[in-house]
Design a protein around this motif. Sequence first.
Motif, PDB file in Angstrom:
ATOM      1  N   PRO A 172      -6.033   5.994  45.630  1.00 16.59           N
ATOM      2  CA  PRO A 172      -6.629   4.253  45.736  1.00 16.59           C
ATOM      3  C   PRO A 172      -5.826   3.417  45.776  1.00 16.59           C
ATOM      4  N   SER A 173      -5.247   2.521  46.437  1.00 18.87           N
ATOM      5  CA  SER A 173      -4.605   1.327  45.574  1.00 18.87           C
ATOM      6  C   SER A 173      -5.525   0.430  45.699  1.00 18.87           C
ATOM      7  N   ALA A 176      -8.150  14.014  41.097  1.00 20.66           N
ATOM      8  CA  ALA A 176      -6.566  13.424  40.512  1.00 20.66           C
ATOM      9  C   ALA A 176      -6.255  12.152  39.541  1.00 20.66           C
ATOM     10  N   ALA A 177      -7.049  11.560  38.964  1.00 24.66           N
ATOM     11  CA  ALA A 177      -7.119  10.708  38.422  1.00 24.66           C
ATOM     12  C   ALA A 177      -7.196  11.381  36.728  1.00 24.66           C
ATOM     13  N   ALA A 178      -8.322  12.536  37.140  1.00 30.23           N
ATOM     14  CA  ALA A 178      -8.300  13.699  35.911  1.00 30.23           C
ATOM     15  C   ALA A 178      -7.883  14.361  34.729  1.00 30.23           C
ATOM     16  N   LEU A 179      -7.045  14.817  35.977  1.00 27.52           N
ATOM     17  CA  LEU A 179      -6.174  15.826  36.302  1.00 27.52           C
ATOM     18  C   LEU A 179      -4.618  14.796  35.665  1.00 27.52           C
ATOM     19  N   LEU A 234      -4.561   3.389  35.610  1.00 31.36           N
ATOM     20  CA  LEU A 234      -4.436   3.700  36.213  1.00 31.36           C
ATOM     21  C   LEU A 234      -5.505   4.154  37.967  1.00 31.36           C
ATOM     22  N   SER A 235      -3.734   3.747  38.363  1.00 28.44           N
ATOM     23  CA  SER A 235      -4.127   3.889  39.955  1.00 28.44           C
ATOM     24  C   SER A 235      -5.550   2.742  39.917  1.00 28.44           C
ATOM     25  N   GLY A 236      -4.838   1.443  39.411  1.00 29.29           N
ATOM     26  CA  GLY A 236      -5.394   0.746  40.016  1.00 29.29           C
ATOM     27  C   GLY A 236      -6.651  -0.005  38.817  1.00 29.29           C
ATOM     28  N   THR A 237      -6.963   1.394  37.913  1.00 26.49           N
ATOM     29  CA  THR A 237      -8.007   0.964  36.691  1.00 26.49           C
ATOM     30  C   THR A 237      -6.964   0.727  35.799  1.00 26.49           C
TER      31      THR A 237
END
Length: 466
Positions: free
Chosen positions: A6-7, A76-79, A322-325
Amino acid sequence: MTSPSPSPSEFSASPSEFTAPPPGCPAHGSGKSVPLYGPEFAADPHAFYEYLRQFGPAAPVELSPGVEASLVTDYAAALHVLQNPETFVRDARRWRALNAGEVPLDSAIVPMMLYRPNALYSDGAEHMRHRQAVTETFARIDTHRVSRHVDRVADYLINQFSGRGRVDLIADYAQLVPLLVFNELFGCPADLGDQLVFSISCLMDGIEADKAMESLVETLMELIILKRAQPGDDVTSWLIQHQSRLTDEELISEIMTLIGGGAEPTQNLIGNALRLLLSDEKYSGGQHGASLLVEDAINDVLWNNPPIANWSGHYPLYDVDLSGTKLTAGDPVLISFAAANSDPSLSTSRQTLSKRAHLAWGAGPHACPAKDPALLISILTIEKLLNRVPDVELSVPVESLTWRPGPLHRALTALPARFTPVRRENPANTRFPADARSAPISSTSEQQQRRQKGTFWSGFLSWWKG
């Protein structure tokens, strides 16, 4: 397998604009870290994960009062976190809040997160040294030996309750099989094995944790001294002899993690799979063989109720997006294996197409080194029970089963079952611990039950040697 990350704009809303947290959640309407402890989370963790996803790929959580972390819920973020040790390290000595004195040291969760000199909490060259010792040692384990010992241990434990026609499949079976099998693999003599089982049982139950930990360390030190003087064909001796030259402190830490960290997930996997097999219609009376049903149930658990639900603490070396976080350097980042496995972006056919894509065993350099023994022990333990007591069934409605509170595991408190009483195998050679002979479960105190667990290893050895 996954959709694009996600953006940042997709998560620009404030927490108060998100869907409300699950009923009873202390974070309801507060916008603060979401607590992952207490009966509400234990009863329905997936409702919490659904809420947490609205924060982005990682969400602010409270592991216990005053202990905060970010929990990664996106697959995906976990990987990405698990597979990038150059950014996310395991060494808890980088824990910013702990170093600043902002974390309550009497918290039950803190000892589980503190640095220890072993493969789980080390990075770089030190991790490679520890990891090599563990993987090369585990490679020496004979699977036929494991199978034979699971068969013996399971028979011994089933003999304990088979004449009663009732059993708690958690306390009387699932908890004990892995511990007794690990006792054999690590070469524990009767007295040390009894103390080890008792200490780990107390730690798992959260009873006098400080004393139990002290006793466990002393027991392991005695085991190491014994194996240095009298090496055997066992994991402890192999670790001592390994070219990595682990120190006594490292050996204690490594063995503690391998036994405790191996037994807890394995017992949860056995218990959660038995729950499915005894309650879910798709696993009862199906067209497939029993062996396939057991493996399917275990795969179901690993995807949907992994025995370790949230774990693998990492610490960013620097501030990370991380993907926006935003993740702050030195703040703990945990992986939710349960939430990542149920990520809505994954295909609905993920479980049938791949039995290996789940994250229940972790991923990257710190993936579980004991996956194969744990799976073998779990499958054989369940198959033995179903073969010995084929009419076993739950004695309470599945909806009434409860789960142990805690942010890390997914574990039943009990699994009451009933069956037609059967004659014990080899009754003439059966020698039971004196305080564990068919006493009604409800008539013994919790302390007595834990002490009964602490006699099972010597009792088993006495039974097996005849």
